[in-house]
Design a protein around this motif. Structure first.
Motif, short mmCIF file in Angstrom:
data_model
loop_
_atom_site.label_atom_id
_atom_site.label_comp_id
_atom_site.label_asym_id
_atom_site.label_seq_id
_atom_site.Cartn_x
_atom_site.Cartn_y
_atom_site.Cartn_z
N ALA A 136 -1.50 9.56 -7.41
CA ALA A 136 -2.97 9.20 -7.50
C ALA A 136 -3.33 8.97 -8.71
CB ALA A 136 -3.51 10.56 -7.00
N GLU A 137 -2.79 9.35 -9.82
CA GLU A 137 -3.17 9.07 -11.16
C GLU A 137 -2.84 7.52 -11.37
OE1 GLU A 137 -1.49 11.33 -14.31
OE2 GLU A 137 -1.48 9.76 -15.28
N VAL A 138 -1.75 7.33 -11.11
CA VAL A 138 -1.02 5.68 -11.16
C VAL A 138 -1.78 4.89 -10.60
CG1 VAL A 138 0.95 4.54 -10.63
CG2 VAL A 138 0.99 6.47 -12.25
N LEU A 139 -2.44 5.14 -9.42
CA LEU A 139 -2.92 4.29 -8.43
C LEU A 139 -4.46 4.15 -8.72
CD1 LEU A 139 -1.56 5.50 -4.87
CD2 LEU A 139 -1.10 3.50 -5.99
N GLU A 140 -4.89 4.94 -9.59
CA GLU A 140 -6.26 5.13 -9.77
C GLU A 140 -6.88 3.89 -10.53
OE1 GLU A 140 -9.60 6.72 -9.55
OE2 GLU A 140 -8.00 7.47 -8.53
N PRO A 141 -6.18 3.03 -11.44
CA PRO A 141 -6.59 1.95 -11.96
C PRO A 141 -6.86 0.72 -11.07
CG PRO A 141 -4.91 2.78 -13.40
CD PRO A 141 -4.89 3.54 -12.01
N ALA A 142 -6.00 0.91 -10.12
CA ALA A 142 -5.64 -0.13 -9.39
C ALA A 142 -6.85 -0.40 -8.25
CB ALA A 142 -4.54 -0.07 -8.26
N ARG A 143 -7.79 0.79 -8.23
CA ARG A 143 -8.75 0.82 -7.27
C ARG A 143 -9.97 0.31 -7.73
NH1 ARG A 143 -6.86 6.68 -5.10
NH2 ARG A 143 -5.18 5.81 -3.63
N ASP A 170 0.82 -1.13 -0.08
CA ASP A 170 -0.18 -0.01 -0.06
C ASP A 170 0.85 1.27 -0.09
OD1 ASP A 170 -2.70 1.38 2.24
OD2 ASP A 170 -1.74 1.91 0.28
N PRO A 171 1.22 1.73 -0.98
CA PRO A 171 2.35 2.86 -1.30
C PRO A 171 1.87 4.13 -0.61
CG PRO A 171 1.55 2.05 -3.44
CD PRO A 171 0.84 1.20 -2.53
N THR A 172 0.29 4.30 -0.79
CA THR A 172 -0.01 5.44 -0.37
C THR A 172 0.32 5.78 1.24
OG1 THR A 172 -2.06 4.33 0.24
CG2 THR A 172 -2.21 5.43 -1.74
N ARG A 173 0.55 4.84 1.72
CA ARG A 173 0.90 5.07 3.43
C ARG A 173 2.30 5.86 3.33
NH1 ARG A 173 -1.01 0.62 7.55
NH2 ARG A 173 -3.01 0.23 6.99
N SER A 174 3.02 5.51 2.26
CA SER A 174 4.51 5.84 2.38
C SER A 174 4.69 7.16 1.56
CB SER A 174 5.46 4.79 1.63
OG SER A 174 4.76 3.42 2.19
N LEU A 175 3.67 7.53 1.12
CA LEU A 175 3.77 8.81 0.21
C LEU A 175 4.23 10.17 0.82
CD1 LEU A 175 3.02 9.67 -2.74
CD2 LEU A 175 0.79 10.35 -2.27
N HIS A 176 3.70 10.38 2.20
CA HIS A 176 4.24 11.25 3.13
C HIS A 176 6.02 11.28 3.14
CE1 HIS A 176 3.80 14.28 6.10
NE2 HIS A 176 4.79 13.66 6.89
N TYR A 199 8.40 22.81 -3.91
CA TYR A 199 6.85 22.73 -3.16
C TYR A 199 6.06 22.11 -4.46
CZ TYR A 199 2.21 24.22 -2.62
OH TYR A 199 0.83 24.01 -2.40
N LEU A 200 6.34 22.43 -5.76
CA LEU A 200 5.52 21.91 -6.96
C LEU A 200 6.00 20.48 -7.16
CD1 LEU A 200 5.44 24.87 -9.35
CD2 LEU A 200 3.54 23.95 -7.90
N ALA A 201 7.20 20.07 -6.81
CA ALA A 201 7.61 18.81 -6.98
C ALA A 201 6.94 17.75 -5.91
CB ALA A 201 9.19 18.32 -6.66
N ASP A 202 6.50 18.28 -4.84
CA ASP A 202 5.95 17.47 -4.07
C ASP A 202 4.33 17.42 -4.41
OD1 ASP A 202 4.09 18.41 -1.13
OD2 ASP A 202 5.37 16.49 -1.14
N VAL A 203 3.85 18.43 -4.89
CA VAL A 203 2.21 18.44 -5.44
C VAL A 203 2.15 17.58 -6.54
CG1 VAL A 203 0.57 19.86 -6.32
CG2 VAL A 203 1.96 20.84 -4.85
N LEU A 204 3.48 17.44 -7.51
CA LEU A 204 3.37 16.66 -8.65
C LEU A 204 3.27 15.00 -8.17
CD1 LEU A 204 5.24 18.12 -11.54
CD2 LEU A 204 2.87 18.05 -11.37
N LEU A 205 4.16 14.91 -7.25
CA LEU A 205 4.37 13.63 -6.89
C LEU A 205 2.95 12.90 -6.28
CD1 LEU A 205 6.05 11.05 -6.43
CD2 LEU A 205 6.82 11.88 -4.36
N GLU A 206 2.61 13.95 -5.61
CA GLU A 206 1.07 13.47 -4.99
C GLU A 206 0.01 13.29 -6.37
OE1 GLU A 206 -1.96 14.98 -1.76
OE2 GLU A 206 -0.72 16.14 -2.76
N ARG A 207 0.12 14.19 -7.19
CA ARG A 207 -0.96 13.94 -7.99
C ARG A 207 -0.64 12.78 -9.21
NH1 ARG A 207 -2.58 20.22 -9.75
NH2 ARG A 207 -3.72 20.30 -7.53
N VAL A 208 0.72 12.80 -9.51
CA VAL A 208 0.91 11.77 -10.46
C VAL A 208 0.60 10.22 -9.91
CG1 VAL A 208 2.61 10.53 -11.94
CG2 VAL A 208 2.47 13.17 -11.84
#
Lengths: 789, 159, 287
Positions: C280-287, C238-244, C269-278
């Motif tokens: 999330a997009e990548v995890l999307e199909p798995a959900r 569950d990589p979302t737990r390690s996102l932080h 700052y934006l690198a952080d935002v992009l990592l979170e967004r990309v």
């Protein structure tokens, strides 16, 4: 004669969206821009430009350059000064404005990065540039004034010691009891408004082709200027010629927006070189040169305060505006006009009983600054509308409501602003009502609330504005400038029955030629296809001011109308004789003289045939004149003010700081509209320039007054994918001063767009309790305001 | 040192000696007098210099004339004279999708290329395809309208 | 501005081009798409004596796939990448990235090899090469060299290419059905160089994401792999737990630069935002 009123003519083209007749050549790539033109023996000039913002020119060694391939001449400022005299950009009605003499090519000192210090003339531009790199200039760097604050600091280096300090101009205005108003106010809002330094970025760079014919002793200059007669005067004056020896010709111009109405040192130098070399010389600015030397504008820091009562009534405005121009006030219109207009226009749409303003204009070693589309209006509107919104916020009042309570009533005219601007008749409330009918305000607020709950932040912002158009001689003439505030039109019926109109107003793409043609066709009574318009040629048009300050329709168009009416009268005199009828009952419709029963009786081709080829058939004591000339200048009002209101709907990505423009609306009242499509397109184009100002545009300078983004990749202009559709509506309050009742419209879009966007961003960010009053609204600025970086 | 080039320009064979440093836009304008291709920046950013090279719209300022040896070049003049974009030009005129006209040749060539690839672009797709063509006058909306209208008319003509 | 004078030769063969480079060294420049070189020439920022036009080397324009290896010729134009069905199927990261490059006219001429050799820190394709762990093949008179993407980009406009080398092809291996990709780019206007961007490539396994590469562009003087951030996310069911933790690691991974368009702080700052967004997009199909 029937059809006295402009809007009452049979087959009138007034208020019709007919396509412009001159588009064919532009659509086929067959236009003629200055850079397209070639003349026999033509040579090209490139300029050696100072890499330093302030430096004494110690020496210039041109020997290596002179020997380079294809080189015709290498000329320094000292040599050119023998042929071209310097100028000073001051006007007497801007009291206290001072500036120093500016040469076409710098003689002793370069005072901004990019100022020309030598000219290289060659068979091709490329060879000229090759040799320019070999001109050896020794500079002694001087202390630099990098920005407006540094200019007025106590220990600032003084750019022109003979002027005493770097303060070019200061204006103060005080009306009413300002301090008392602020003391009594229920709420006071204040902010410092900071604006980016802008430049026009006309897609066609400046270009001039100057041709001195030594046999004729005449100078013909092909130039994309908005004011050919003004340039004729100035070229003659500074090159030691009589005005009759100078002809200025404007063909197609690839955008101007005020950039090409000013006098440029390198253009004057090119004309002088033509005289020296006795052959045509062409100069085309490249894009880097354009950024470094086209006039900049709008570099202002304006502290503003507003005092309101708790019911939202505005009690007072106060502003303290500082602007940093270049090292010279630009000639001949001066670099004080923009600040002067800021003072004149703040608070303009509202009833403002108390107002205090100070504006200071400071010399710096940045590029020169002068009038660019909507001169000073974006500053004044952003400050005013920003403060009104801040006041509304303090009172917990809706931004529409506070405006409704304070906008000058539509029945209050004639009246004037606190700054003394005279308003004939405006329509702020009708405009507001029209705008609200277009935007579904309640719907947008509901959507805003719904999305906020999901962490999506959209905002709606408003900007009301007034706009100066149709200026009288009070604008420039009274100050001693030979800038004409009147315009003329000559209209004739040609031998084959066509109508030709020569007009002193000019075309840069806004549709002047079409507007004049429509007016003439309507005034005379002929199909549009029969009308040909000649403009942009001092040899072949009446003397006039040209196109600027949104005056071409109101002034040039009015002159054309009057000339067309006069020609119609002359034609009907002939028709009366031919038809044995009283001219007073005849009219012209669709190219035919019609009688009192509206029956076509004789065509204009036949009238022309008789007048030109069979005058023996007309009475001996009758001399027909199938030509008429009329001039017009506004006399009663110094300006024909227009008014409008804009709204911006956008979304702020509060994680990235990026702004997406979703929608934009404009309601504009410019009086009688000659061609609704052209007016709407002027508004759209103007809005997008204002959106560019709001989001992207700024000339960036470092501490050595070096421009850091003098290229198309780093100075960001709006492109198609990032711009919204713009909805345009109208109210029409004609001016009673003229028959047509037309005011100007070219600058309205730019006046209010940035203000609406900033207000919308602040509205979007309201839940965060932050406000921004600096443009451009870069993502970084938004993120900083939100406190995340 | 000059190089000899041979190319077909608007259907006509052209042969010339060119300095390698002269870009194609300057060559077309100065050697051939085809001044409909405009110079706006020479950085490849503004799109005023757009021409068709072997059927694809490119920046005329980012290719040197010598590189076009053996190529087929089409400019706004050629595309106008052939009638290929007559409907698009008419739509531009009717909608006032040009003001000063300086960006117009580039806009027309680029818009035509879009319509040849995509018969039914929505407004966003049109804006995106034209996003490399700078216009300072129109604010773009009229151009989008004219391209959209032309696309629609072409689709209807096919039915 | 008009370019300074240069000589020009259009080479018929790769060997001819290599021979010229070995003789003339840095006085000669390879001309491929020219979309970066030509502006530099026009602005006189580059003043080579000789331009070696390799556009005639049609053998260098290819897209071939064998097993799980994609080979792309250096003269593959951006438009080829954007339109290729082969690439859309096997390596859609390149399709997405190519569609973001500048504008159609630029994409008609600009090349893959040129973009990699130019090494603009804000460009899309160098970051993709890094994310895909590509191998860059360079030829010279002395032979062929294979350079890993992670060793290729050395600084602003600086690569491991020697003055006598021509980049001839790019190889991407390890492609398979378990591959996932993510891409995001933040730019002020459509088609502009990125203020910051992220190209992500990984393999999905039962242990979570493996071979995860996060290649940021527009952030520093070269495309940067966020190694610690990737390590924090790899191999986690569950990589979302390690996102932080991953986002916090970015600060150590990236050494952002400040320039006209953004400050270092904003880029971080934006690198952080992009990592979170990309992500999330990548995890999307798995959900």
């Amino acid at each position: 004669m029937s059809g006295q009123s402009a809007l009452d003519r049979p087959n009138s083209y007034i208020s019709r969206a007919v396509p412009r007749p001159n588009l064919g050549r532009l659509l086929q790539g067959r236009g003629q821009y200055v850079s397209d033109m070639n003349l026999p023996r033509m040579v090209h000039v490139a300029f050696v430009r100072s890499p330093y913002a302030h430096a004494r020119i110690v020496s210039i060694d041109t020997r290596t350059a002179e020997a380079a391939p294809g080189i015709v001449a290498v000329v320094t400022g000292a040599e050119l000064a023998k042929v071209c005299t310097p100028w000073i950009g001051v006007l007497s009605h801007l009291q206290g404005l001072k500036s120093a003499p500016q040469h076409a090519i710098a003689v002793e000192r370069a005072c901004w990065v990019g100022e020309a210090v030598a000219a290289v003339v060659a068979s091709s531009r490329a060879e000229a540039e090759d040799a320019a790199a070999q001109v050896e200039v020794v500079y002694e760097q001087l202390p630099i004034v990098p920005d407006m604050e540094a200019a007025l600091a106590p220990d600032a280096p003084v750019i022109h010691p003979e002027l005493g300090d770097n303060l070019a101009f200061e204006r103060r205005l005080e009306v009413g009891e300002v301090d008392a108003a602020f003391a009594q106010a229920d709420a006071v809002a204040e902010a410092e408004f900071v604006f980016g330094r802008h430049t026009g970025v006309t897609l066609e760079p400046r270009a001039i082709l100057a041709d001195w014919n030594a046999g004729e002793e005449r100078l013909t200059v092909y130039l994309g200027t908005q004011a050919p007669h003004m340039m004729q005067t100035i070229l003659a004056k500074h090159l030691g010629l009589a005005e009759a020896q100078v002809r200025v010709v404007c063909k197609d111009v690839g955008g101007s927006f005020g950039i090409k109405v000013h006098v440029y040192a390198d253009e004057m130098a090119t004309a002088a070189l033509a005289k020296i070399l006795r052959r045509p010389v062409k100069y085309v600015a490249d894009r880097v040169e354009s950024f470094l030397t086209d006039i900049h504008a709008r570099d202002h820091r304006c502290k503003g305060r507003i005092a309101v009562a708790k019911d939202g009534t505005i009690l007072a405005f106060e502003i303290d505006d500082l602007t940093g121009i270049g090292p010279y006030s630009v000639y001949p219109r001066t670099s004080a006009i923009e600040a002067n207009q800021v003072v004149n226009l703040v608070g303009g749409p509202y009833v403002v009983p108390n107002y205090r303003a100070r504006a200071r204009v400071a010399f710096t070693n940045r590029n020169v600054m002068c009038q660019y589309r909507a001169v000073g209006h974006p500053i004044a509107c952003s400050v005013t509308e920003g403060l009104v919104d801040f006041a509304a916020r303090k009172l917990g009042m809706d931004p529409i409501e506070i405006r409704r309570r304070n906008l000058i009533r539509d029945d209050a005219y004639p009246t004037q602003s606190a700054s003394g601007m005279k308003f004939e008749a405006l329509s702020h409330h009708a405009t507001l009502a029209k705008l609200l009918s277009m935007i579904d305000y309640a719907g947008l607020r509901a959507e805003q609330a719904r999305l906020r709950a999901q962490g999506i932040y959209r905002g709606i912002g408003f900007a009301t504005f007034i706009e100066i158009t149709n200026p009288s001689a009070a604008f420039y003439g009274v100050g001693g400038a030979r800038i004409s505030s009147q315009d003329g039109a000559v209209v004739r019926l040609d031998a084959a029955g066509g109508i030709v109109c020569q007009t002193s107003v000019t075309e840069q793409g806004q549709g002047t030629e079409a507007m004049i043609a429509q007016i003439i066709a309507s005034a005379v009574g002929v199909p549009l296809s029969k009308v040909r318009v000649i403009l942009g040629d001092t040899d072949n048009t009446p003397y006039g001011g040209g196109t600027w300050a949104s005056r071409a329709t109101g002034i040039g168009g009015e002159a054309a109308w009057r000339a067309g009416v006069a020609l119609r009268e002359n034609i009907l005199k002939v028709a009366g004789i031919i038809l044995q009828a009283d001219p007073a009952v005849l009219d012209i419709a669709d190219g035919q003289v019609i009688d009192a029963e509206k029956r076509p009786r004789v065509g204009l081709e036949e009238i022309a045939r008789i007048v030109y080829f069979r005058p023996d058939t007309l009475p001996a004591d009758f001399q027909p004149e199938l030509i008429a000339t009329r001039h017009y200048t506004p006399k009663k009002y110094p300006f024909a003010f227009t008014n409008g209101m804009q709204a911006s709907w956008l979304e702020v990505d509060t994680r990235t700081g990026f702004i997406t423009l979703l929608d934009h609306w404009v309601v504009e009242d410019c009086g009688t509209v000659i061609n609704p499509q052209l007016v709407d397109e002027q508004i759209r184009g103007g809005v997008v320039q204002g959106l560019g100002a709001a989001l992207y545009e700024k000339c960036l300078y470092d501490a050595r007054a070096q421009m850091l983004n003098a290229n198309m990749a780093d100075y960001l202009v709006p492109m198609a994918a990032d711009m919204p559709d713009i909805h345009v509506g109208h109210v029409q309050t004609p001016t009673a001063e003229s028959a047509l009742g037309a005011k100007g419209a070219g600058e309205a879009g730019t006046a209010g767009a940035a203000a609406a966007v900033v207000n919308a961003v602040n509205d979007a960010l309201a839940p965060f309790g932050v406000t921004i009053s600096e443009i451009p609204l870069t993502p970084e600025r938004v993120l900083k305001a939100l406190g995340v970086i | 040192m000059k190089n000899r080039v041979r190319m077909i320009v608007n259907g006509d064979p052209v042969e010339a000696e060119v300095a390698p440093r002269q870009h194609l836009a300057d060559f077309l304008r100065e050697a051939l007098g085809l001044t409909g291709t405009h110079i706006g920046c020479e950085h490849g950013v503004c799109g005023a210099c757009s021409v068709r090279l072997d059927g694809a719209v490119i920046r005329g300022c980012l290719i040197f004339a010598v590189q076009a040896d053996g190529a087929r070049v089409e400019t706004i003049e050629g595309v106008s004279d052939s009638g290929e974009i007559a409907d698009l030009q008419a739509a531009f005129a009717a909608r006032n999708a040009l003001q000063c006209g300086y960006c117009t040749p580039g806009m027309l060539l680029t818009a035509q290329e879009l319509l040849m690839q995509n018969a039914a672009p929505d407004r966003e797709a049109i804006r995106e395809y034209l996003s490399g063509n700078y216009c300072r006058c129109t604010g773009y909306q009229a151009i989008i309208d004219a391209v959209e209208a032309t696309a629609k008319a072409r689709r209807e003509a096919k039915q | 501005m008009k370019a300074a004078a240069f000589d020009y030769v259009r080479t018929e063969t790769l060997n001819q081009a290599l021979h010229i480079l070995s003789e003339r060294g840095e006085a000669a420049r390879i001309l491929a798409g020219g979309q970066s070189l030509a502006p530099a020439l026009n602005l006189r920022l580059a003043t080579p004596d000789l331009l070696v036009d390799i556009n005639g080397l049609t053998k260098l324009r290819f897209i071939t796939a064998t097993d799980d290896v994609l080979r792309l010729g250096a003269l593959t134009r951006h438009v080829d990448l954007a339109r290729s069905e082969e690439i859309a199927g096997r390596c859609p990261l390149l399709s997405r990235a190519a569609a973001h490059i500048a504008h159609p006219a630029i994409r008609h001429r600009g090349t893959l090899g040129g973009s990699l050799a130019q090494a603009d820190p804000a460009a899309e394709l160098p970051a993709c090469a890094l994310a895909l762990d590509a191998v860059i093949v360079a030829s010279s008179s002395s032979g062929e060299r294979r350079i890993a993407a992670r060793d290729f980009f050395l600084g602003v406009y600086q690569t491991a290419l020697r003055p006598d080398e021509v980049l001839t092809s790019v190889e991407i291996s390890g492609l398979g059905v378990d591959r996932i990709y993510g891409f995001a780019k933040l730019a002020r206007r459509q088609g502009d160089f990125a203020i910051i961007g992220l190209a992500l490539a990984a393999r999905r396994s039962d242990r979570g994401f493996v071979d995860l590469r996060l290649a940021f562009f527009g952030v520093a003087d070269r495309p940067m792999l966020a190694v610690r951030a990737a390590a924090a996310l790899e191999g986690k069911p569950d990589p979302t737990r390690s996102l932080h933790e991953a986002r916090a690691a970015l600060r150590a991974d990236l050494n952002p630069v400040s320039d006209l368009h953004a400050s270092a702080e904003m880029r971080l700052y934006l690198a952080d935002v992009l990592l979170e967004r990309v992500f999330a997009e990548v995890l999307e199909p798995a959900r």
